[in-house]
Enzyme design. Structure first.
Site, PDB file in Angstrom:
ATOM      1  N   CYS A 106      20.027  54.150  38.929  1.00  0.00           N
ATOM      2  CA  CYS A 106      20.374  53.085  40.059  1.00  0.00           C
ATOM      3  C   CYS A 106      19.333  52.252  39.977  1.00  0.00           C
ATOM      4  O   CYS A 106      18.274  52.455  39.794  1.00  0.00           O
ATOM      5  CB  CYS A 106      20.671  53.637  41.162  1.00  0.00           C
ATOM      6  SG  CYS A 106      21.968  54.803  41.169  1.00  0.00           S
ATOM      7  N   HIS A 164      20.822  79.709   7.207  1.00  0.00           N
ATOM      8  CA  HIS A 164      21.250  80.529   8.068  1.00  0.00           C
ATOM      9  C   HIS A 164      22.300  80.371   9.146  1.00  0.00           C
ATOM     10  O   HIS A 164      22.495  80.800   9.951  1.00  0.00           O
ATOM     11  CB  HIS A 164      20.077  80.739   8.939  1.00  0.00           C
ATOM     12  CG  HIS A 164      18.714  81.227   8.182  1.00  0.00           C
ATOM     13  ND1 HIS A 164      18.607  82.674   7.491  1.00  0.00           N
ATOM     14  CD2 HIS A 164      17.781  80.436   7.785  1.00  0.00           C
ATOM     15  CE1 HIS A 164      17.526  82.619   6.832  1.00  0.00           C
ATOM     16  NE2 HIS A 164      16.790  81.343   6.749  1.00  0.00           N
ATOM     17  N   LYS A 197      18.749  54.472  31.954  1.00  0.00           N
ATOM     18  CA  LYS A 197      17.451  54.665  31.229  1.00  0.00           C
ATOM     19  C   LYS A 197      16.525  55.765  31.797  1.00  0.00           C
ATOM     20  O   LYS A 197      15.654  56.219  31.140  1.00  0.00           O
ATOM     21  CB  LYS A 197      16.623  53.200  31.401  1.00  0.00           C
ATOM     22  CG  LYS A 197      15.471  53.164  30.922  1.00  0.00           C
ATOM     23  CD  LYS A 197      15.390  52.872  29.326  1.00  0.00           C
ATOM     24  CE  LYS A 197      14.172  52.812  28.634  1.00  0.00           C
ATOM     25  NZ  LYS A 197      14.204  53.418  27.338  1.00  0.00           N
ATOM     26  N   GLU A 221      14.267  63.327  16.450  1.00  0.00           N
ATOM     27  CA  GLU A 221      14.413  62.021  16.980  1.00  0.00           C
ATOM     28  C   GLU A 221      15.527  61.199  16.377  1.00  0.00           C
ATOM     29  O   GLU A 221      16.201  60.381  17.006  1.00  0.00           O
ATOM     30  CB  GLU A 221      12.891  61.255  17.095  1.00  0.00           C
ATOM     31  CG  GLU A 221      12.840  60.025  17.685  1.00  0.00           C
ATOM     32  CD  GLU A 221      13.375  59.685  18.890  1.00  0.00           C
ATOM     33  OE1 GLU A 221      13.526  60.852  19.777  1.00  0.00           O
ATOM     34  OE2 GLU A 221      13.591  58.611  19.492  1.00  0.00           O
ATOM     35  N   ARG A 227      19.157  50.574  34.348  1.00  0.00           N
ATOM     36  CA  ARG A 227      19.112  51.989  35.203  1.00  0.00           C
ATOM     37  C   ARG A 227      20.302  52.562  35.367  1.00  0.00           C
ATOM     38  O   ARG A 227      20.557  53.653  36.013  1.00  0.00           O
ATOM     39  CB  ARG A 227      18.125  51.680  36.266  1.00  0.00           C
ATOM     40  CG  ARG A 227      16.890  50.764  36.167  1.00  0.00           C
ATOM     41  CD  ARG A 227      16.338  50.742  37.430  1.00  0.00           C
ATOM     42  NE  ARG A 227      16.294  51.835  38.244  1.00  0.00           N
ATOM     43  CZ  ARG A 227      15.112  52.718  38.026  1.00  0.00           C
ATOM     44  NH1 ARG A 227      14.159  52.361  37.215  1.00  0.00           N
ATOM     45  NH2 ARG A 227      14.901  53.808  38.678  1.00  0.00           N
ATOM     46  N   ASN A 259      18.753  54.756  45.699  1.00  0.00           N
ATOM     47  CA  ASN A 259      18.538  55.452  44.400  1.00  0.00           C
ATOM     48  C   ASN A 259      18.020  56.658  44.457  1.00  0.00           C
ATOM     49  O   ASN A 259      17.008  56.872  45.250  1.00  0.00           O
ATOM     50  CB  ASN A 259      17.544  54.574  43.486  1.00  0.00           C
ATOM     51  CG  ASN A 259      17.230  55.035  42.133  1.00  0.00           C
ATOM     52  OD1 ASN A 259      17.872  56.074  41.882  1.00  0.00           O
ATOM     53  ND2 ASN A 259      15.875  54.823  41.783  1.00  0.00           N
ATOM     54  N   GLY A 260      18.480  57.784  43.987  1.00  0.00           N
ATOM     55  CA  GLY A 260      17.945  59.092  44.160  1.00  0.00           C
ATOM     56  C   GLY A 260      19.037  60.026  44.801  1.00  0.00           C
ATOM     57  O   GLY A 260      20.399  59.617  44.554  1.00  0.00           O
ATOM     58  N   GLU A 310      23.122  59.065  20.121  1.00  0.00           N
ATOM     59  CA  GLU A 310      23.168  58.222  21.617  1.00  0.00           C
ATOM     60  C   GLU A 310      23.860  57.035  21.466  1.00  0.00           C
ATOM     61  O   GLU A 310      24.341  56.493  22.509  1.00  0.00           O
ATOM     62  CB  GLU A 310      21.670  58.529  22.231  1.00  0.00           C
ATOM     63  CG  GLU A 310      20.704  57.557  21.943  1.00  0.00           C
ATOM     64  CD  GLU A 310      19.424  57.558  22.477  1.00  0.00           C
ATOM     65  OE1 GLU A 310      19.564  58.018  23.693  1.00  0.00           O
ATOM     66  OE2 GLU A 310      18.365  57.466  21.990  1.00  0.00           O
ATOM     67  N   LYS A 368      18.650  59.396  18.059  1.00  0.00           N
ATOM     68  CA  LYS A 368      18.712  57.814  18.099  1.00  0.00           C
ATOM     69  C   LYS A 368      20.229  57.418  17.659  1.00  0.00           C
ATOM     70  O   LYS A 368      20.742  56.663  18.141  1.00  0.00           O
ATOM     71  CB  LYS A 368      17.807  57.296  17.309  1.00  0.00           C
ATOM     72  CG  LYS A 368      16.903  56.301  17.406  1.00  0.00           C
ATOM     73  CD  LYS A 368      16.060  56.030  18.774  1.00  0.00           C
ATOM     74  CE  LYS A 368      16.486  57.103  20.191  1.00  0.00           C
ATOM     75  NZ  LYS A 368      15.554  57.432  20.785  1.00  0.00           N
ATOM     76  N   TRP A 379      24.385  54.167  38.719  1.00  0.00           N
ATOM     77  CA  TRP A 379      24.657  55.439  37.656  1.00  0.00           C
ATOM     78  C   TRP A 379      25.243  56.430  38.598  1.00  0.00           C
ATOM     79  O   TRP A 379      24.574  57.057  39.147  1.00  0.00           O
ATOM     80  CB  TRP A 379      23.506  55.751  36.941  1.00  0.00           C
ATOM     81  CG  TRP A 379      23.794  56.599  35.941  1.00  0.00           C
ATOM     82  CD1 TRP A 379      23.995  56.239  34.617  1.00  0.00           C
ATOM     83  CD2 TRP A 379      23.642  58.016  35.850  1.00  0.00           C
ATOM     84  NE1 TRP A 379      24.264  57.464  33.836  1.00  0.00           N
ATOM     85  CE2 TRP A 379      24.008  58.420  34.604  1.00  0.00           C
ATOM     86  CE3 TRP A 379      23.295  59.225  36.902  1.00  0.00           C
ATOM     87  CZ2 TRP A 379      24.037  59.889  34.206  1.00  0.00           C
ATOM     88  CZ3 TRP A 379      23.506  60.371  36.414  1.00  0.00           C
ATOM     89  CH2 TRP A 379      23.769  60.843  35.225  1.00  0.00           C
TER      90      TRP A 379
END
Ligand code: F6R
Length: 608
Positions: free
Chosen positions: A2, A504, A603, A481, A27, A101-102, A488, A485, A75
Site C-alpha cells: 500500500c 535424489h 514491492k 535467484e 507498493r 498502510n499496515g 515471479e 526472477k 495491496w
C-alpha cells in the site's frame, strides 16, 4: 504494501495525489483512491483496479477540486480488491477520511465494540475501524482524537487522516510502516516513500514510530502521543528525480538492470580508499570480529538469496560459521542466539515485516545487528546497530535487480573486510580481491552489451511450462535467484536445485525438451556440475549453461552457452546473475506479462 500520499498547499490536490500515487503503485496495485477536501466536505473517489481506472474516473484530477487531500494505492490484505474495500475509508458522518498502510491486528474486537455502539461498517477492511474510532473519540480536537485512537489500535500503520472540521490541515502518523513528510514552500506532503514527492521537494522528515504530524500549507508540526511538540532535523534527499522515472525504457525492470554498473560503482567505490576497504559504518572492532562465534544472515526472498551467497563467501574467507535463514522462519524457531552474536539483516525496502520482526527477535536476545539496507531512514535501518547502505537509488520494479546486486557487493565488502581483520588474507590476496571488486561494474556493463544474445535464447524458451536451474555452492545460490526472477515475472514454473541433489528425486521431472539452466562458473566445481549436466542431458533435457569466459569444452556438452567475463570465484555471482535477470525479463516480455507489476505481488511486504 500500500502506498500513501498526502498534500496540502495552494495547488489543486488531486493531480498531485495521482502523480504521487503513480510513483507508489509498485507498493500495491489492486485498487486506488483519493479524498480531497473541497472547501465544504470531503470528496472521496476510489476504484478497484490500476491507478489509471481512478485517474480516468476523475479526469486526470480535473474533476475533483480542492487544495488538500490524501491518496492510496492498495495491496489487499483484509477483504478482496473491490471498490468498497479500497481506501480512503470514511466515518459514518463523512467527517473523517482515512488512508492506511499496515495491519490493525486487533480490528475484530474493535469492530465488535463499535458495532455494539451503533457504528455501521460497509467494508471488510481492518482500516474502517480507524475511521469510526476517530468519529467516536473526536470532541473537536483532531490531535487529541489521534492520540486516543493510537492508544486503542495494535499492529502496524501509516495513516493519513482528513477531518472536514479542519479545512486547512490534516494529520498523519506511522508505526512499523513507512511514512515520510515532505516540506515544501507553501505546501507540504506525506508519502510512503520519497519518490512520490521528489518532483516537489527534497526536504523531508523521517518519522519515528508513533510520531504524529499535523500539516498545513505553511507549517509542519510533529508531536508525540502526549501531544508534546517534538523538534526534528530535516533531511535533504539527493536522489535524482529521473531515478524514479522510466526515462525511455519500456519497463523499470530493464532500466534497473541497466543501472547496475552505476549502482555497483556507487556502492563499492566510496568504501575503497587507498587500496583498503573502509567500512566507517561498521562499529565492530578487529577484536569483536575475532570473538564471533557464529554469524546469522536473515532476510526474505531475493535478499535471502544474497544471504546464501554470503554464507559461502564469509565461511570460506573468514572461517566463521554462518547460518542463513528466511526471516519468517527464523523469528519463530527460538533461534540459538547468544549475547554478542552478529546478525546480518538484508533488506532493500528496510520495511519487510518478517525481516523487521526477526531483527527485533535477535536484538531482544542480545545480538548485534548489522543491516544492509537501500532505503535511508527505514524501520530496519533505524532498528540496527550498524547500517551499510546499498546506494542503488530507488528500485521501482517489483522484481529486484540492482538492489540484489548491490546487496551482494556489500556482502563481499564485509567478507573481505572481516577476513583482512582476521589476518586470513595475504597482502597479495587482499589487493587482488579489492581490484576484483573495483572491476565489477565494468564487467557487468560488458555483459549488458550482449543483451540480444539472451533475448534470442528467451525467444527459444518462452513457451516452456517448467524450467530448472542447477548449480553447486555459490552457483546454487545464484540459481535460486535466477529461478525466482523467472517465475515471479513470467509465471513459468521453475525450481532451483543444488546440482548434486537432482538425482535424489527431482530428476524424474526431466523429460524430452525440459530446459535446465546450469550454472557452472567457478573452476573448482566445474567438472562436477558438468557431470550433472550429462545426467540430465541423458534424460532428454535441453541445457543452457552459464559459465566463465575461459572454461573449456562447455559447448561440447551443453546446447546453449552464455559466457560471463572471468573473475575471482568470490565475485562470480555478481556476473552470473545478470544473464539470468535478462532471461527472466525477456521471457516475461515475450509472454506479454506485466513485468513491473507481476500479479499478486507488491514491492514491500509489510505484512507477515
Ligand atoms: C524478488 C523480490 C523479493 C524481495 C523480498 C525482500 O524479486 O524483490 O523477493 O527480495 O520481498 O524484500 P526487501 O529486500 O525489501 O526486504
Amino acid at each position: 504494501m500500500c502506498g500513501i500520499v498526502g498534500y496540502v498547499g495552494s495547488k489543486q490536490a488531486c493531480p498531485i495525489l495521482l502523480e504521487g500515487l503513480s510513483k507508489l503503485e509498485y507498493r500495491g496495485y489492486d485498487s486506488a483512491g483519493i479524498a480531497v477536501y473541497d472547501g465544504n466536505k470531503i470528496d472521496v473517489k476510489k476504484a478497484r483496479g490500476r491507478l489509471r481506472v481512478l485517474s480516468d474516473m476523475v479526469d486526470g484530477g480535473q474533476n475533483v477540486k480542492g487544495v488538500m487531500g490524501i491518496g492510496h494505492t492498495r495491496w489487499a490484505t483484509h477483504g478482496e480488491p473491490s471498490d468498497v474495500n479500497s481506501h480512503p475509508h470514511v466515518s459514518s458522518s463523512g467527517r473523517f477520511a482515512v488512508v492506511h498502510n499496515g495491519i490493525i491486528e486487533n480490528y475484530l474486537p474493535l469492530k465488535k465494540r463499535l458495532m455494539e455502539k451503533g457504528f455501521q461498517f460497509v467494508s471488510e477492511t481492518d482500516t474502517e475501524v480507524i475511521a469510526h474510532l476517530f468519529e467516536y473519540y473526536y470532541k473537536g480536537d483532531l490531535l487529541e482524537a489521534m492520540t486516543k485512537v493510537l492508544h486503542r489500535v495494535e499492529g502496524s500503520y501509516a495513516l493519513g487522516v482528513l477531518c472536514s472540521d479542519y479545512p486547512d490541515s490534516f494529520v498523519a502518523v506511522r508505526k512499523a510502516s513507512p511514512m515520510i513528510v515532505g516540506v515544501g514552500r507553501g505546501e507540504n506532503f506525506i508519502a510512503s516513500d520519497v519518490t512520490a514527492i521528489l518532483n516537489h521537494t527534497r526536504n523531508v522528515y523521517y518519522l519515528e514510530d508513533d510520531e504524529i504530524v499535523m500539516l498545513s500549507a505553511d507549517s509542519v508540526k510533529i508531536y508525540n502521543t502526549d501531544r508534546e511538540e517534538i523538534k526534528k532535523e530535516i533531511f535533504r534527499v539527493n536522489w535524482d528525480v529521473s531515478s524514479a522515472e522510466k526515462g525511455g525504457y519500456e519497463h523499470f525492470m530493464m532500466k534497473e538492470i541497466e543501472e547496475q554498473p552505476k549502482a555497483l560503482r556507487d556502492t563499492i567505490s566510496p568504501r575503497i580508499k587507498d587500496g583498503k576497504i573502509v567500512l566507517d559504518e561498521v562499529s565492530l572492532t578487529a577484536k569483536d570480529i575475532a570473538s564471533l562465534r557464529k554469524i546469522y544472515i536473515v532476510a526474505c526472498g531475493s535478499a535471502y538469496h544474497v544471504g546464501v551467497v554470503g554464507k559461502y563467501t564469509i565461511e570460506r574467507m573468514c572461517r566463521i560459521p554462518v547460518e542463513v535463514e528466511v526471516a519468517s522462519e527464523f523469528r519463530y524457531h527460538d533461534p540459538l542466539i547468544s549475547e554478542g552474536d552478529l546478525v546480518i539483516v538484508i533488506s532493500q525496502s528496510g520495511e519487510t515485516a518478517d525481516t523487521l520482526a526477526a531483527l527485533k527477535e535477535a536484538k531482544s536476545r542480545g545480538a548485534r545487528i548489522l543491516s544492509i539496507v537501500n532505503v535511508v531512514g527505514s524501520a530496519i535501518a533505524n532498528a540496527s546497530d550498524d547500517v551499510i547502505y546499498t546506494w542503488a537509488g530507488p528500485e521501482i520494479a517489483v522484481a529486484t535487480t540492482k538492489a540484489y546486486s548491490t546487496q551482494l557487493a556489500v556482502i563481499y565488502l564485509i567478507a573481505v573486510y572481516m577476513a583482512e581483520k582476521l589476518g586470513k588474507l595475504t597482502d597479495e590476496q587482499y589487493k587482488n580481491l579489492i581490484s576484483e571488486l573495483s572491476a565489477l561494474p565494468d564487467k557487468v556493463a560488458e555483459i549488458l552489451k550482449n543483451k540480444e544474445e539472451i533475448q534470442y535464447l528467451a525467444s527459444q524458451f518462452f513457451s516452456c511450462k517448467s524450467i530448472f536451474f542447477i548449480g553447486r555452492n555459490i552457483d546454487y545460490a545464484v540459481s535460486l535467484e535466477g529461478s525466482l526472477k523467472l517465475k515471479e515475472i513470467s509465471y513459468i514454473h521453475s525450481e532451483a536445485y543444488a546440482a548434486g541433489e537432482l538425482k535424489h528425486g527431482t530428476i524424474s521431472l526431466i523429460e524430452e525438451g525440459t530446459l535446465v539452466v546450469a550454472l557452472a562458473t567457478g573452476s573448482a566445481l566445474y567438472d562436477k556440475t558438468i557431470s550433472n549436466v550429462k545426467e540430465v542431458k541423458a534424460r532428454g533435457a535441453v541445457v543452457m549453461a552459464v559459465t566463465a569466459a575461459s572454461r573449456e569444452h562447455t559447448e561440447d556438452v551443453c546446447d546453449y552457452v552464455i559466457r560471463i567475463p572471468d573473475a575471482d570465484e568470490l565475485v562470480l555471482p555478481s556476473l552470473s546473475v545478470v544473464p539470468l535477470q535478462l532471461f527472466g525479463y525477456y521471457v516475461a516480455s515475450l509472454k506479454g506479462c506485466d513485468i513491473d507489476k507481476p500479479r499478486n505481488l507488491a514491492k514491500s511486504v509489510t505484512v507477515e
